[in-house]
Design an enzyme around this catalytic site. Structure first.
Site, PDB file in Angstrom:
ATOM      1  CB  ALA A 237     -10.207 -11.694  -3.261  1.00 14.23           C
TER       2      ALA A 237
ATOM      3  CG  LEU B 193      -6.791 -12.149  -3.949  1.00 14.16           C
ATOM      4  CD1 LEU B 193      -6.679 -12.418  -5.319  1.00 14.16           C
ATOM      5  CD2 LEU B 193      -6.814 -13.153  -3.013  1.00 14.16           C
ATOM      6  CB  SER B 194      -2.274  -6.979  -3.720  1.00 16.76           C
ATOM      7  OG  SER B 194      -2.442  -7.901  -4.966  1.00 16.76           O
TER       8      SER B 194
ATOM      9  CB  SER C 206      -5.724  -4.902  -3.062  1.00 17.16           C
ATOM     10  OG  SER C 206      -5.650  -6.139  -2.579  1.00 17.16           O
TER      11      SER C 206
ATOM     12  CG  ASN D 129       1.520  -5.041 -13.055  1.00 15.31           C
ATOM     13  OD1 ASN D 129       0.624  -4.830 -12.555  1.00 15.31           O
ATOM     14  ND2 ASN D 129       2.942  -4.707 -12.467  1.00 15.31           N
TER      15      ASN D 129
ATOM     16  CG  HIS E 188      -4.040 -12.617  -7.386  1.00 17.58           C
ATOM     17  ND1 HIS E 188      -2.912 -12.234  -6.189  1.00 17.58           N
ATOM     18  CD2 HIS E 188      -4.304 -11.488  -7.772  1.00 17.58           C
ATOM     19  CE1 HIS E 188      -2.971 -11.009  -6.320  1.00 17.58           C
ATOM     20  NE2 HIS E 188      -3.352 -10.650  -7.174  1.00 17.58           N
TER      21      HIS E 188
ATOM     22  CD  GLU F 288       5.018  -7.865  -9.386  1.00 14.35           C
ATOM     23  OE1 GLU F 288       3.992  -7.573  -9.321  1.00 14.35           O
ATOM     24  OE2 GLU F 288       5.067  -9.148  -8.805  1.00 14.35           O
TER      25      GLU F 288
ATOM     26  CG  HIS G  95       3.938  -2.669  -9.088  1.00 16.60           C
ATOM     27  ND1 HIS G  95       2.503  -2.766  -9.309  1.00 16.60           N
ATOM     28  CD2 HIS G  95       4.583  -3.574  -9.164  1.00 16.60           C
ATOM     29  CE1 HIS G  95       2.633  -4.138  -9.522  1.00 16.60           C
ATOM     30  NE2 HIS G  95       3.595  -4.645  -9.212  1.00 16.60           N
TER      31      HIS G  95
ATOM     32  CG  ASP H 211       3.224   1.544 -12.094  1.00 20.70           C
ATOM     33  OD1 ASP H 211       2.815   1.374 -10.703  1.00 20.70           O
ATOM     34  OD2 ASP H 211       2.623   0.879 -12.911  1.00 20.70           O
TER      35      ASP H 211
ATOM     36  CB  CYS I 103      -2.140  -0.220 -12.960  1.00 24.58           C
ATOM     37  SG  CYS I 103      -1.312   0.730 -11.530  1.00 24.58           S
TER      38      CYS I 103
HETATM   39  O1  SUG Z   1      -0.613  -6.511  -8.423  1.00 20.37           O
HETATM   40  N1  SUG Z   1      -3.995  -5.751  -7.812  1.00 20.37           N
HETATM   41  C1  SUG Z   1      -2.903  -5.496  -8.283  1.00 20.37           C
HETATM   42  C2  SUG Z   1      -2.789  -3.970  -8.827  1.00 20.37           C
HETATM   43  C3  SUG Z   1      -1.633  -3.894  -9.934  1.00 20.37           C
HETATM   44  C4  SUG Z   1      -1.363  -2.544 -10.109  1.00 20.37           C
HETATM   45  N2  SUG Z   1      -0.344  -2.305 -11.180  1.00 20.37           N
HETATM   46  C5  SUG Z   1       0.535  -1.394 -11.424  1.00 20.37           C
HETATM   47  N3  SUG Z   1       0.862  -0.696 -10.276  1.00 20.37           N
HETATM   48  N4  SUG Z   1       1.316  -1.525 -12.594  1.00 20.37           N
HETATM   49  C6  SUG Z   1      -1.605  -6.124  -7.669  1.00 20.37           C
HETATM   50  O2  SUG Z   1      -1.576  -5.933  -6.562  1.00 20.37           O
HETATM   51  C7  SUG Z   1      -5.762  -6.858  -6.329  1.00 20.37           C
HETATM   52  C8  SUG Z   1      -6.700  -8.215  -6.654  1.00 20.37           C
HETATM   53  C9  SUG Z   1      -7.359  -8.289  -5.335  1.00 20.37           C
HETATM   54  O3  SUG Z   1      -7.247  -8.048  -4.151  1.00 20.37           O
HETATM   55  O4  SUG Z   1      -8.698  -9.253  -5.566  1.00 20.37           O
HETATM   56  C10 SUG Z   1      -4.549  -7.160  -7.472  1.00 20.37           C
HETATM   57  O5  SUG Z   1      -4.243  -7.920  -7.745  1.00 20.37           O
END
Ligand code: SUG
Length: 439
Positions: free
Chosen positions: A19, A21-22, A28, A110, A137, A174, A245, A247, A360
């Site tokens: 979606a 969202l990030s 993303s 996270n 989200h 996070e 992040h 990581d 992750c």
């Molecule tokens: O928080 N992606 C997560 C990915 C998290 C990765 N975690 C680490 N690096 N430890 C975030 O950005 C995408 C959801 C979307 O776009 O539908 C998302 O939430």
């Protein structure tokens, strides 16, 4: 005391979708509105766990969260039947619907920050579920995360599960994605990485959001009673290149640190301080010339898992994408073999398309033997659980999902049926709102 690290992987939930969202997470943003395959995503996750279990690395699972999360929509004033709510939110605010439907709890790095008992003042293992306030989200994950951790680590003689930090951007947290524990020369240091100051915005210099605050790191260190901790700063250049992040640009385990040269601000000083404390620390610093930051982010090489293999050597579990990038492949091939004995590539492409690599997907929990005996063993991953979970995924998951499908009220029904069965398989009791409301 003899301790070992258990990797708790987040099982991918039935609503896994793209979606966009990030903000600041390039994958993303790039894959917004592409159809996803939740079944394949969950199976890829199970295969990764199986590779690790076969290497003799202790492995466990964390359940996905209840999505779409109707209680959030009801709290926001939507009422009526489930179908009516999905229809209304879907047409009025599709981004909100995507937000309450995201399977983002799969990125267990996270979920929380974990301090092993060897590091803490009261000699208990401390957990702080991340408040994840930077993005809507993800901000709805902490209450269920806490319940799940309490269901697994209920023995208060050994474990302390804290509340998340106050849900304020000043304490944006996070979790373990910005936390690395190094153990070397008889010492352990918990290394926290912050992206910004919560109370002094004048110091903040990124275009993309910096998700972790310095103040959150300090608070976690204080409440866990961590005796030896160091807080360092993310390099703003790395954040703006897509390292949302730490990581994404660094991974450490025990006496080894694999890090991109642009990961931290004032990196040479950070490494000097670490080396002063841990003279035998092995640092593999990859230069920007060898692997430009943009390739580090697109290949996710640093989002690998560094684990202790069967014969005591370290193994690197890297994403497939790092074999497909020329620069990252060369880096993998030229890693010092006396430090990293072997590199394995795993296919977690469904997760990668949302910016979530192998590291992750897991939360590291280091336990000694009495603590291992005290935790709920229903979540421990072995061949038996692998087959049960595989069949469970094949029974309940769709193999295609678009953001438009999120309006379908049947998706909630399917998810709840699946999750209700899962809590039985994992023996964790009623952790979901829909289960607790029904009591
Ligand atoms: O928080 N992606 C997560 C990915 C998290 C990765 N975690 C680490 N690096 N430890 C975030 O950005 C995408 C959801 C979307 O776009 O539908 C998302 O939430």
């Amino acid at each position: 005391m003899d301790e070992s690290e258990i990797n708790f992987d987040g099982l991918v939930g039935p609503t896994h979708n793209y979606a966009g969202l990030s903000v600041g997470n390039l994958a993303s943003m790039r894959n917004v509105n592409q159809p996803s395959n939740p079944k394949l995503a969950a199976l890829e996750g199970l295969e990764k766990m199986r590779v690790l279990a076969a290497l003799g690395v202790p492995q466990a699972v964390l359940p996905p969260q209840e999505r779409p999360h109707l209680p959030t929509l009801r709290a926001l004033g939507y009422s009526g039947t489930d179908a009516k709510i999905f229809d209304r939110v879907g047409s009025e605010n599709p981004v909100l619907l995507a937000g309450v439907s995201s399977a983002s709890s799969m990125w267990a790095a996270n979920a929380a920050t974990v301090s092993p008992s060897a590091d803490t003042a009261d000699r208990r293992v401390h957990f702080t579920p991340a408040n994840l306030v930077t993005q809507f989200h993800r901000s709805i994950e902490p209450p269920t995360t806490r319940r799940v951790l309490c269901a697994i680590f209920s023995d208060e003689a050994h474990f302390k599960v804290h509340d998340p930090l106050p849900a304020s951007t000043h304490f944006a947290d996070e979790g373990a994605a910005n936390h690395t524990r190094l153990v070397c020369d008889g010492e352990s240091i918990e290394l926290f990485t912050a992206g910004r100051r919560g109370f002094d915005a004048s110091l903040n210099r990124t275009t993309f959001p910096a998700r972790q605050t310095y103040e959150a790191c300090e608070a976690v260190i204080r409440r866990h009673g961590v005796r030896d901790a160091l807080i360092v700063s993310q390099n703003p250049v790395a954040i703006d290149a897509g390292a949302f992040h730490n990581d994404v640009v660094a991974v450490g385990h025990r006496h080894v640190l694999l890090v991109h040269e642009l990961a931290w601000e004032d990196q040479s000083r950070v490494l000097l301080r670490l080396r002063e404390r841990m003279p035998s620390l092995k640092v593999i610093e990859i230069s920007d010339a060898a692997l430009p930051l943009c390739d580090a982010v697109s290949s996710y090489l640093f989002n690998s898992q560094l684990v202790m293999g069967p014969s005591g050597g370290l193994h690197l579990l890297a994403p497939m994408e790092s074999r497909e990038s020329d620069a990252a492949r060369v880096v993998c091939e030229t890693l010092p073999r006396d430090i990293i004995a072997q590199v394995h590539h795993v296919d977690v492409r469904q997760s990668m398309k949302n910016g979530g690599g192998p590291a992750c997907l897991r939360l590291r929990v280091t336990l000694n033997e009495p603590e291992r005996r005290a935790m709920n063993s229903g979540v421990i991953f072995d061949e038996r659980l692998y087959h049960l979970l595989k069949q469970w995924v094949e029974r309940h998951y769709r193999d295609r999902l678009t953001t438009t499908d999120l309006r379908d009220p049947k998706l909630l029904e399917e998810s709840c049926t699946a999750l209700d069965e899962l809590t039985g398989l994992l023996r964790i009791g009623s952790v979901y709102d829909f289960q607790r409301d029904a009591i």
